[in-house]
Design an enzyme around this catalytic site. Structure first.
Site, mmCIF file in Angstrom:
data_model
loop_
_atom_site.group_PDB
_atom_site.id
_atom_site.type_symbol
_atom_site.label_atom_id
_atom_site.label_comp_id
_atom_site.label_asym_id
_atom_site.label_seq_id
_atom_site.Cartn_x
_atom_site.Cartn_y
_atom_site.Cartn_z
ATOM 1 N N THR A 114 -23.772 -11.291 52.157
ATOM 2 C CA THR A 114 -24.872 -10.317 52.131
ATOM 3 C C THR A 114 -25.940 -10.692 53.146
ATOM 4 O O THR A 114 -26.453 -9.838 53.874
ATOM 5 C CB THR A 114 -25.469 -10.216 50.717
ATOM 6 O OG1 THR A 114 -24.445 -9.809 49.817
ATOM 7 C CG2 THR A 114 -26.620 -9.216 50.665
ATOM 8 N N CYS A 115 -26.252 -11.966 53.219
ATOM 9 C CA CYS A 115 -27.295 -12.449 54.129
ATOM 10 C C CYS A 115 -26.916 -12.206 55.589
ATOM 11 O O CYS A 115 -27.748 -11.807 56.398
ATOM 12 C CB CYS A 115 -27.522 -13.940 53.910
ATOM 13 S SG CYS A 115 -27.742 -14.407 52.187
ATOM 14 N N SER A 116 -25.656 -12.450 55.919
ATOM 15 C CA SER A 116 -25.188 -12.342 57.304
ATOM 16 C C SER A 116 -24.850 -10.915 57.718
ATOM 17 O O SER A 116 -24.917 -10.578 58.894
ATOM 18 C CB SER A 116 -23.952 -13.217 57.502
ATOM 19 O OG SER A 116 -24.266 -14.573 57.299
#
Length: 183
Positions: free
Chosen positions: A55-57
């Site tokens: 999700t972060c990337s």
């Protein structure tokens, strides 16, 4: 955290590029404080469970990078991404993501994250102690607005995402700029 609260004073151990160091890895240690990052500026701070995670990337970091000019037009002086990762990991992740505008802050020991009440166990994923996902608008070291994902707890079975998204912060900033109270 909540609006009106001052950020805790923390010293972050960072690695910065310095060609004077020479060699194939020209970086040196540089301590940065909460004041160095937040004093005299209106910035976005967002924090996430870990560099290189899906999700972060895929959404969060690229979304803030992509919208950097729009955030600047809405009165934001900088955007910071924090994670309970060391500086080596944060720098490599930013490099691999092609990040040019968002600056990464390594909270390697989780001190800042603990002091803002967002340190949670992620042992269920083999991560250890990490940050719960959140974002904030910080004005001169004071929380202007706080966006925390729901369900904060240790070893949460899911990774909620939406409250701390760049789109949600844009909605808040656009409403504030037009004089309308954000929902």
């Amino acid at each position: 955290m909540q609006a009106g609260l001052k950020l805790p004073d923390v010293t972050f151990r960072t690695r910065v590029r310095d060609e004077a160091v020479g060699g194939t890895n020209p970086f040196r240690w540089q301590d940065m404080t909460t004041a160095d990052y937040f004093a005299g500026k209106r910035v976005i701070l967002f924090s996430l469970p870990g560099a290189f995670t899906p999700t972060c990337s895929t959404y969060q970091l690229p979304g803030f990078e992509k919208n950097a000019e729009t955030f600047a037009a809405l009165g934001i002086d900088g955007i910071y991404c924090m994670s309970v990762n060391d500086s080596f990991v944060m720098n490599k992740w930013a490099e691999m993501q092609g990040i040019k505008t968002v600056k990464v802050i390594p909270d390697g020991s989780g001190e800042f994250t603990r002091k803002v009440g967002m340190l949670v166990a992620k042992d269920n994923l083999g991560f250890g102690m990490r940050s719960w996902r959140y974002a904030a608008v910080i004005n001169n070291g004071v929380v202007e607005a706080w966006f925390e994902e729901p369900g904060r707890c240790d070893n949460h079975g899911e990774d909620p995402y939406g409250e701390s998204s760049p789109e949600n912060l844009l909605k808040y900033l656009e409403a504030k700029a037009s004089g309308i109270a954000a929902e």
